[in-house]
Design a protein around this motif. Structure first.
Motif, mmCIF file in Angstrom:
data_model
loop_
_atom_site.group_PDB
_atom_site.id
_atom_site.type_symbol
_atom_site.label_atom_id
_atom_site.label_comp_id
_atom_site.label_asym_id
_atom_site.label_seq_id
_atom_site.Cartn_x
_atom_site.Cartn_y
_atom_site.Cartn_z
ATOM 1 N N LYS A 77 -14.710 -10.010 -1.597
ATOM 2 C CA LYS A 77 -13.513 -9.734 -2.415
ATOM 3 C C LYS A 77 -12.278 -10.330 -1.744
ATOM 4 O O LYS A 77 -11.390 -10.867 -2.405
ATOM 5 C CB LYS A 77 -13.300 -8.214 -2.578
ATOM 6 C CG LYS A 77 -14.374 -7.511 -3.355
ATOM 7 C CD LYS A 77 -14.084 -7.578 -4.835
ATOM 8 C CE LYS A 77 -15.134 -6.810 -5.642
ATOM 9 N NZ LYS A 77 -15.241 -7.303 -7.013
ATOM 10 N N TYR A 78 -12.216 -10.206 -0.429
ATOM 11 C CA TYR A 78 -11.072 -10.729 0.315
ATOM 12 C C TYR A 78 -10.932 -12.240 0.088
ATOM 13 O O TYR A 78 -9.840 -12.746 -0.190
ATOM 14 C CB TYR A 78 -11.225 -10.435 1.816
ATOM 15 C CG TYR A 78 -10.139 -11.098 2.629
ATOM 16 C CD1 TYR A 78 -8.934 -10.448 2.867
ATOM 17 C CD2 TYR A 78 -10.284 -12.411 3.090
ATOM 18 C CE1 TYR A 78 -7.914 -11.079 3.556
ATOM 19 C CE2 TYR A 78 -9.268 -13.047 3.777
ATOM 20 C CZ TYR A 78 -8.087 -12.379 4.008
ATOM 21 O OH TYR A 78 -7.064 -13.022 4.678
ATOM 22 N N LYS A 79 -12.051 -12.939 0.191
ATOM 23 C CA LYS A 79 -12.003 -14.418 0.078
ATOM 24 C C LYS A 79 -11.482 -14.853 -1.289
ATOM 25 O O LYS A 79 -10.760 -15.840 -1.406
ATOM 26 C CB LYS A 79 -13.406 -14.998 0.293
ATOM 27 C CG LYS A 79 -13.871 -14.947 1.742
ATOM 28 C CD LYS A 79 -15.292 -15.516 1.830
ATOM 29 C CE LYS A 79 -15.987 -15.079 3.098
ATOM 30 N NZ LYS A 79 -17.440 -15.300 3.062
ATOM 31 N N GLU A 80 -11.848 -14.083 -2.347
ATOM 32 C CA GLU A 80 -11.461 -14.448 -3.717
ATOM 33 C C GLU A 80 -9.998 -14.147 -4.020
ATOM 34 O O GLU A 80 -9.434 -14.707 -4.956
ATOM 35 C CB GLU A 80 -12.292 -13.631 -4.727
ATOM 36 C CG GLU A 80 -13.757 -13.982 -4.773
ATOM 37 C CD GLU A 80 -14.539 -12.932 -5.572
ATOM 38 O OE1 GLU A 80 -13.932 -12.023 -6.173
ATOM 39 O OE2 GLU A 80 -15.776 -13.032 -5.568
ATOM 40 N N ALA A 81 -9.386 -13.234 -3.249
ATOM 41 C CA ALA A 81 -8.077 -12.691 -3.644
ATOM 42 C C ALA A 81 -6.932 -13.686 -3.421
ATOM 43 O O ALA A 81 -6.891 -14.384 -2.411
ATOM 44 C CB ALA A 81 -7.800 -11.404 -2.874
ATOM 45 N N ASP A 82 -6.009 -13.713 -4.384
ATOM 46 C CA ASP A 82 -4.751 -14.466 -4.217
ATOM 47 C C ASP A 82 -3.699 -13.568 -3.577
ATOM 48 O O ASP A 82 -2.822 -14.037 -2.859
ATOM 49 C CB ASP A 82 -4.194 -14.901 -5.583
ATOM 50 C CG ASP A 82 -5.222 -15.627 -6.417
ATOM 51 O OD1 ASP A 82 -5.645 -16.707 -5.990
ATOM 52 O OD2 ASP A 82 -5.614 -15.098 -7.484
ATOM 53 N N VAL A 83 -3.802 -12.276 -3.894
ATOM 54 C CA VAL A 83 -2.798 -11.305 -3.441
ATOM 55 C C VAL A 83 -3.515 -10.218 -2.639
ATOM 56 O O VAL A 83 -4.542 -9.696 -3.066
ATOM 57 C CB VAL A 83 -2.092 -10.652 -4.657
ATOM 58 C CG1 VAL A 83 -1.089 -9.595 -4.197
ATOM 59 C CG2 VAL A 83 -1.421 -11.712 -5.521
ATOM 60 N N LEU A 84 -2.942 -9.898 -1.474
ATOM 61 C CA LEU A 84 -3.533 -8.876 -0.610
ATOM 62 C C LEU A 84 -2.502 -7.777 -0.373
ATOM 63 O O LEU A 84 -1.397 -8.052 0.112
ATOM 64 C CB LEU A 84 -3.927 -9.515 0.722
ATOM 65 C CG LEU A 84 -4.505 -8.570 1.778
ATOM 66 C CD1 LEU A 84 -5.862 -8.015 1.338
ATOM 67 C CD2 LEU A 84 -4.644 -9.292 3.123
ATOM 68 N N GLU A 131 -0.709 -14.012 -0.839
ATOM 69 C CA GLU A 131 0.585 -13.351 -0.993
ATOM 70 C C GLU A 131 0.356 -11.908 -0.562
ATOM 71 O O GLU A 131 -0.585 -11.264 -1.028
ATOM 72 C CB GLU A 131 1.035 -13.413 -2.451
ATOM 73 C CG GLU A 131 1.342 -14.835 -2.888
ATOM 74 C CD GLU A 131 1.548 -14.960 -4.384
ATOM 75 O OE1 GLU A 131 1.540 -13.941 -5.097
ATOM 76 O OE2 GLU A 131 1.708 -16.099 -4.836
ATOM 77 N N VAL A 132 1.219 -11.419 0.336
ATOM 78 C CA VAL A 132 0.929 -10.144 1.004
ATOM 79 C C VAL A 132 1.996 -9.088 0.673
ATOM 80 O O VAL A 132 3.193 -9.397 0.596
ATOM 81 C CB VAL A 132 0.871 -10.359 2.536
ATOM 82 C CG1 VAL A 132 0.573 -9.046 3.261
ATOM 83 C CG2 VAL A 132 -0.188 -11.412 2.901
ATOM 84 N N TYR A 133 1.508 -7.876 0.475
ATOM 85 C CA TYR A 133 2.392 -6.716 0.298
ATOM 86 C C TYR A 133 1.952 -5.623 1.269
ATOM 87 O O TYR A 133 0.757 -5.486 1.542
ATOM 88 C CB TYR A 133 2.287 -6.151 -1.122
ATOM 89 C CG TYR A 133 2.801 -7.083 -2.182
ATOM 90 C CD1 TYR A 133 4.075 -6.924 -2.725
ATOM 91 C CD2 TYR A 133 2.015 -8.136 -2.657
ATOM 92 C CE1 TYR A 133 4.551 -7.784 -3.710
ATOM 93 C CE2 TYR A 133 2.483 -9.008 -3.644
ATOM 94 C CZ TYR A 133 3.748 -8.830 -4.160
ATOM 95 O OH TYR A 133 4.224 -9.684 -5.125
#
Ligand SMILES: Cc1cc2nc3c(=O)[nH]c(=O)nc-3n(C[C@H](O)[C@H](O)[C@H](O)COP(=O)(O)O)c2cc1C
Length: 177
Positions: free
Chosen positions: A73-80, A113-115
């Protein structure tokens, strides 16, 4: 449409940071984004053994637990979205364990992109001095932008954040991803 991965690391299901993560998810979904919210407390994730096997075998961890699917899931994500309560001027053990278990791909942590979504019993200055481990992880990404930080201060009891304006802020932040 973006793929959003929210890592929620409080052990409290009805906790403050979890509530904000849920609102962020609702906001992001309202705009058609694909959101996966993972509560680490519900997962079976062991500690990194530091055996270095993953460094020699192309990035496969010897531990066969839920971290395998989370890394996919991490690899696929654009936003974390990284969410943690403050514990002893630091992040939760669950979040630190997640971070350490990204070791198999630490040279390929990609572009995100990180929040941050963080809750604490005390005031904002405490939160700011507690996030070195999150920053240290994010600095290992190949490319990143920290797009937002949501801090719930002075919320010791679970769910207290519901009485503040922060759930709405989390929703709007999610809408903007
Ligand atoms: C083990 C433990 C350590 C804590 N340490 C701190 C701390 O150092 N500073 C602080 O402001 N709050 C501290 N707290 C309070 C939590 O940060 C606060 O209750 C927060 O809202 C928890 O987030 P949650 O509701 O998302 O679980 C601690 C709580 C626990 C259980």
């Amino acid at each position: 449409m973006k793929k959003v991965l929210i890592i929620s690391s409080s052990p409290r299901k009805n906790g403050n940071s979890q509530l904000l993560c849920e609102k962020f998810k609702e906001g992001a979904e309202s705009q058609g984004n694909e959101v996966c919210l993972i509560r680490l407390a519900e997962k079976n994730i062991g500690f990194c053994h530091a055996c270095d096997a993953c460094m020699k075998n192309g990035g496969i961890c010897v531990l066969q637990d839920d971290m395998r699917e989370i890394l996919e899931k991490y690899k696929e994500a654009d936003v974390l979205v990284l969410s943690t309560p403050v514990y002893f001027y630091g992040i939760s053990a669950q979040m630190k364990t997640f971070i350490d278990r990204t070791y198999p791909i630490w040279q390929h942590l990609g572009k995100k992109e990180v929040y941050y979504i963080v809750s604490a019993g005390l005031q904002r200055e405490i939160i700011e001095r507690s996030l070195g481990d999150l920053d240290g992880f994010v600095e290992h990404l190949e490319e990143y932008e920290i797009k937002g930080k949501l801090y719930a201060e002075n919320v010791m009891e679970a769910g207290k954040v519901a009485k503040t304006a922060l759930p709405e802020k989390a929703y709007v932040m999610g809408q903007m991803v």
